[in-house]
Design a protein around this motif. Structure first.
Motif, short mmCIF file in Angstrom:
data_model
loop_
_atom_site.label_atom_id
_atom_site.label_comp_id
_atom_site.label_asym_id
_atom_site.label_seq_id
_atom_site.Cartn_x
_atom_site.Cartn_y
_atom_site.Cartn_z
N SER A 16 -0.55 15.30 -8.75
CA SER A 16 -0.39 15.22 -7.30
C SER A 16 0.13 16.53 -6.71
O SER A 16 -0.01 16.77 -5.51
N GLY A 17 0.76 17.36 -7.56
CA GLY A 17 1.34 18.60 -7.08
C GLY A 17 2.73 18.45 -6.51
O GLY A 17 3.33 19.43 -6.06
N LEU A 18 3.28 17.23 -6.57
CA LEU A 18 4.62 16.97 -6.04
C LEU A 18 5.63 16.86 -7.17
O LEU A 18 5.31 16.41 -8.27
N MET A 44 0.84 7.81 -13.19
CA MET A 44 -0.45 7.90 -12.49
C MET A 44 -0.46 9.03 -11.46
O MET A 44 -1.52 9.44 -10.99
N SER A 45 0.72 9.52 -11.09
CA SER A 45 0.80 10.56 -10.05
C SER A 45 0.79 11.97 -10.62
O SER A 45 0.96 12.95 -9.88
N CYS A 68 0.84 -1.20 0.00
CA CYS A 68 0.00 0.00 0.00
C CYS A 68 0.88 1.25 0.00
O CYS A 68 1.06 1.90 1.04
N PRO A 69 1.42 1.62 -1.15
CA PRO A 69 2.29 2.80 -1.20
C PRO A 69 1.50 4.09 -1.30
O PRO A 69 0.40 4.14 -1.85
N ASP A 70 2.11 5.15 -0.77
CA ASP A 70 1.60 6.51 -0.94
C ASP A 70 1.95 6.96 -2.37
O ASP A 70 2.09 6.12 -3.27
N ILE A 71 2.15 8.21 -2.61
CA ILE A 71 2.34 8.74 -3.96
C ILE A 71 3.69 8.30 -4.51
O ILE A 71 4.74 8.65 -3.98
N VAL A 72 3.66 7.52 -5.59
CA VAL A 72 4.86 7.00 -6.24
C VAL A 72 5.09 7.78 -7.53
O VAL A 72 4.15 8.16 -8.23
N MET A 90 8.42 12.41 -4.30
CA MET A 90 7.58 11.22 -4.27
C MET A 90 8.42 9.97 -4.00
O MET A 90 9.63 9.98 -4.14
N ILE A 91 7.74 8.91 -3.63
CA ILE A 91 8.40 7.62 -3.45
C ILE A 91 8.94 7.16 -4.81
O ILE A 91 8.26 7.23 -5.83
#
Length: 238
Positions: free
Chosen positions: A192-194, A188-189, A180-184, A199-200
């Protein structure tokens, strides 16, 4: 004969990195994705870097019967299956306002297609002495988020399915781990604004799979949540 792993969503992102990690451990690979050209590029790179045999299945996972036929054929050709990684997935924004067809797509790919592949692969996995299934969920599979309720629903389903499957199969020698990863940092990310370095890294997910596979037979990791430092820091400043 070296072990075999089947990875869906293997042409890019998390699936591609997990395939890289498994190839580095000497696994022969069955790579599954829709885009044949990207699959070929991945296979050429993996073969060149690690010298492993790679077979390809270019298919839309929504075509359940075609998937079953193609995957069964490749498993038979490889002669065994030891690891299954269900990494393929789709993403749509929306919760109460999400269109029904988008919700259907999330459940079709993220849940039903995963279940179909597990069914197809189980007989071969049960014959392995080191069988392991990895299902890729999300932080949104353990925590709801207002803008992505439909996606969260599909990923909560992945977590529940994995927990149940683990209990069903443990006596038959098949382990199940849900990641269950956070933002990778994948396609698909986008949105996200990152930034990429916030990100991971996709390779972190590959390393997580390697870690779980390195444990002793008596050790079981049923679920692993990998959080994003940037998100934690940002939330802490609110």
């Amino acid at each position: 004969m070296s072990n075999v792993a089947l990875v869906t969503g293997a042409s890019r992102g998390i699936g591609r990195e997990i395939a890289e990690s498994l190839a580095s451990r000497g696994y022969r690979l069955i790579l599954v994705a829709r885009n044949l050209e990207r699959l070929r590029e991945a296979a050429q790179s993996l073969t060149k870097r690690h010298g492993v045999d790679v077979s390809l299945v270019a298919v839309d996972l929504r075509a359940f019967d075609d998937v079953a036929t193609a995957i069964s054929k490749e498993i038979a050709a490889m002669g065994r299956l030891d690891v299954l990684v269900n990494s393929a997935g789709v993403f749509h924004f929306g919760t109460s306002g999400m269109a029904i067809n988008e919700m259907d797509d999330l459940l079709m790919v993220n849940v039903k297609a995963m279940h179909n592949i597990c069914r197809v692969c189980l007989d071969a996995l049960k014959q392995s002495n080191c069988a392991h299934i990895f299902n890729i969920s999300s932080i949104a599979g353990v925590e709801g988020f207002a803008p992505i309720g439909g996606y969260a629903a599909s990923k909560f389903a992945v977590v529940g399915y994995g927990q149940s499957l683990a209990q069903e199969l443990i006596s038959e020698g098949v382990k199940v781990t849900t990641l269950c990863p956070d933002i990778v940092d994948t396609d698909m990310s986008v949105g996200s604004g990152l930034l990429s370095n916030q990100m991971i890294a996709p390779s972190d997910i590959g390393k997580a799979v390697e870690f779980v596979l390195s444990l002793s037979d008596c050790a079981i990791v049923d679920q692993m949540t990998i959080k994003c430092r940037t998100v934690i820091e940002r939330n802490g400043l609110r």
